[in-house]
Design an enzyme around this catalytic site. Structure first.
Site, PDB file in Angstrom:
ATOM      1  CG  ASP A 104       0.536  -5.490 -16.798  1.00 31.72           C
ATOM      2  OD1 ASP A 104      -0.085  -4.823 -15.952  1.00 31.72           O
ATOM      3  OD2 ASP A 104       1.305  -6.417 -16.511  1.00 31.72           O
TER       4      ASP A 104
ATOM      5  CB  ILE B 282     -10.405  -5.160 -13.364  1.00 33.19           C
ATOM      6  CG1 ILE B 282      -9.317  -4.618 -12.431  1.00 33.19           C
ATOM      7  CG2 ILE B 282     -11.720  -4.415 -13.148  1.00 33.19           C
ATOM      8  CD1 ILE B 282      -9.613  -4.730 -10.959  1.00 33.19           C
TER       9      ILE B 282
ATOM     10  CG  HIS C 237       3.648  -2.974 -15.041  1.00 31.49           C
ATOM     11  ND1 HIS C 237       3.123  -4.134 -14.486  1.00 31.49           N
ATOM     12  CD2 HIS C 237       4.812  -3.325 -15.635  1.00 31.49           C
ATOM     13  CE1 HIS C 237       3.944  -5.140 -14.745  1.00 31.49           C
ATOM     14  NE2 HIS C 237       4.969  -4.685 -15.448  1.00 31.49           N
TER      15      HIS C 237
ATOM     16  CG  ASN D   7      -2.117  -1.255 -13.050  1.00 32.27           C
ATOM     17  OD1 ASN D   7      -2.068  -1.224 -11.825  1.00 32.27           O
ATOM     18  ND2 ASN D   7      -1.415  -2.132 -13.758  1.00 32.27           N
TER      19      ASN D   7
ATOM     20  N   GLY E  24       0.796  -1.228   0.000  1.00 36.35           N
ATOM     21  CA  GLY E  24       0.000   0.000   0.000  1.00 36.35           C
ATOM     22  C   GLY E  24       0.824   1.270   0.000  1.00 36.35           C
TER      23      GLY E  24
ATOM     24  CG  LEU F 151      -1.064  -8.773  -6.743  1.00 33.74           C
ATOM     25  CD1 LEU F 151      -0.312  -9.706  -5.818  1.00 33.74           C
ATOM     26  CD2 LEU F 151      -0.146  -8.293  -7.868  1.00 33.74           C
ATOM     27  CE  LYS F 152      -6.512 -13.294  -6.877  1.00 29.86           C
ATOM     28  NZ  LYS F 152      -6.017 -14.609  -7.307  1.00 29.86           N
TER      29      LYS F 152
HETATM   30  C1  GRF Z   1       3.948  -1.256  -7.376  1.00 29.70           C
HETATM   31  O1  GRF Z   1       5.286  -1.482  -7.687  1.00 29.70           O
HETATM   32  C2  GRF Z   1       3.140  -1.104  -8.643  1.00 29.70           C
HETATM   33  O2  GRF Z   1       3.870  -0.680  -9.732  1.00 29.70           O
HETATM   34  C3  GRF Z   1       2.643  -2.499  -8.899  1.00 29.70           C
HETATM   35  O3  GRF Z   1       2.451  -3.064  -7.622  1.00 29.70           O
HETATM   36  C4  GRF Z   1       3.311  -2.435  -6.680  1.00 29.70           C
HETATM   37  C5  GRF Z   1       2.473  -2.030  -5.507  1.00 29.70           C
HETATM   38  O4  GRF Z   1       3.266  -1.617  -4.429  1.00 29.70           O
HETATM   39  N1  GRF Z   1       1.460  -2.509  -9.716  1.00 29.70           N
HETATM   40  P1  GRF Z   1       2.601  -0.980  -3.145  1.00 29.70           P
HETATM   41  O5  GRF Z   1       1.634  -1.986  -2.556  1.00 29.70           O
HETATM   42  O6  GRF Z   1       1.901   0.267  -3.576  1.00 29.70           O
HETATM   43  O7  GRF Z   1       3.739  -0.685  -2.221  1.00 29.70           O
END
Ligand code: GRF
Length: 200
Positions: free
Chosen positions: A152, A95, A111, A109, A14, A92-93
């Protein structure tokens, strides 16, 4: 102009959610307000971030469930919270299409690579940095993109390059990447919501 109501969806630590909230809290003229956080993991660090800032947090399990049940639960929360824009921050899922369809252009998003390189299913966290180092590239980066039904693959909105040094490790690359993410994601969301707010 009223602030655009944003839901953050996250599964991890987070730190990006925190950066987005801090941006809102320290910038009175900010174009968005983080109205709620949605997670699929009860023990994710982002739950504590929500608690710390007093932001409503909802947990939706994604495993072993019918997609229509997930969609109905998720839509219910988004409606109840009057959400206008969704910001994925380490969710991580996948949408469901029924949600990306309704929120077309209004779901983004971040990445930790220069997409399309090092993106797609399974490319998250350490896996991305590992792959970057194994490939031996000298430049990687961060991409903010719109979210489509595929991992992505939505249109890119913003990217920033990061150099890969000779002595780079997964840890150092992860640190450098997070620093960039925490700086650019709030700015991109700010710009998106300012644009969106003008249209509504
Ligand atoms: C980040 O590196 C983002 O690019 C990827 O997931 C990670 C999330 O990190 N999609 P956090 O939970 O915000 O620290």
């Amino acid at each position: 102009m009223s602030k655009v109501r944003v839901a953050i969806m996250a599964s991890g630590e987070g730190s990006n959610a925190r950066a987005l909230i801090l941006h809102e809290r320290t910038k009175p003229e900010c174009s968005f307000t983080i109205a709620c956080i949605i997670t699929n993991k009860r023990d994710a660090g982002v739950v504590q971030v929500a608690e710390h800032f007093g932001i409503p947090c909802f947990m939706i399990p994604f495993v072993k469930r019918d997609e229509k049940d997930i969609v109905s639960e998720l839509s219910g929360i988004l409606k109840m919270q009057n959400i206008e824009f969704i910001c994925l921050a380490g969710f991580l899922k996948k949408i469901p299409g029924a949600i990306t369809e309704v929120f077309k252009q209004k779901i983004i998003n971040i990445h930790p690579s220069l997409l399309p390189a090092f993106g797609g299913h399974g490319m998250f966290g350490r896996n991305v940095f590992d792959a970057v180092l194994k490939a031996g590239v000298r430049v990687t980066g961060v991409t903010v993109h719109r979210v489509s039904e595929e991992y992505d693959e939505g249109a890119g909105i913003f990217r920033e390059e990061i150099s890969v040094d000779d002595d780079e490790t997964v840890e150092s690359l992860s640190r450098k990447t997070k620093e960039v993410e925490h700086r650019i994601y709030p700015e991109v969301l700010e710009a998106e919501c300012a644009r969106f707010g003008q249209k509504s």
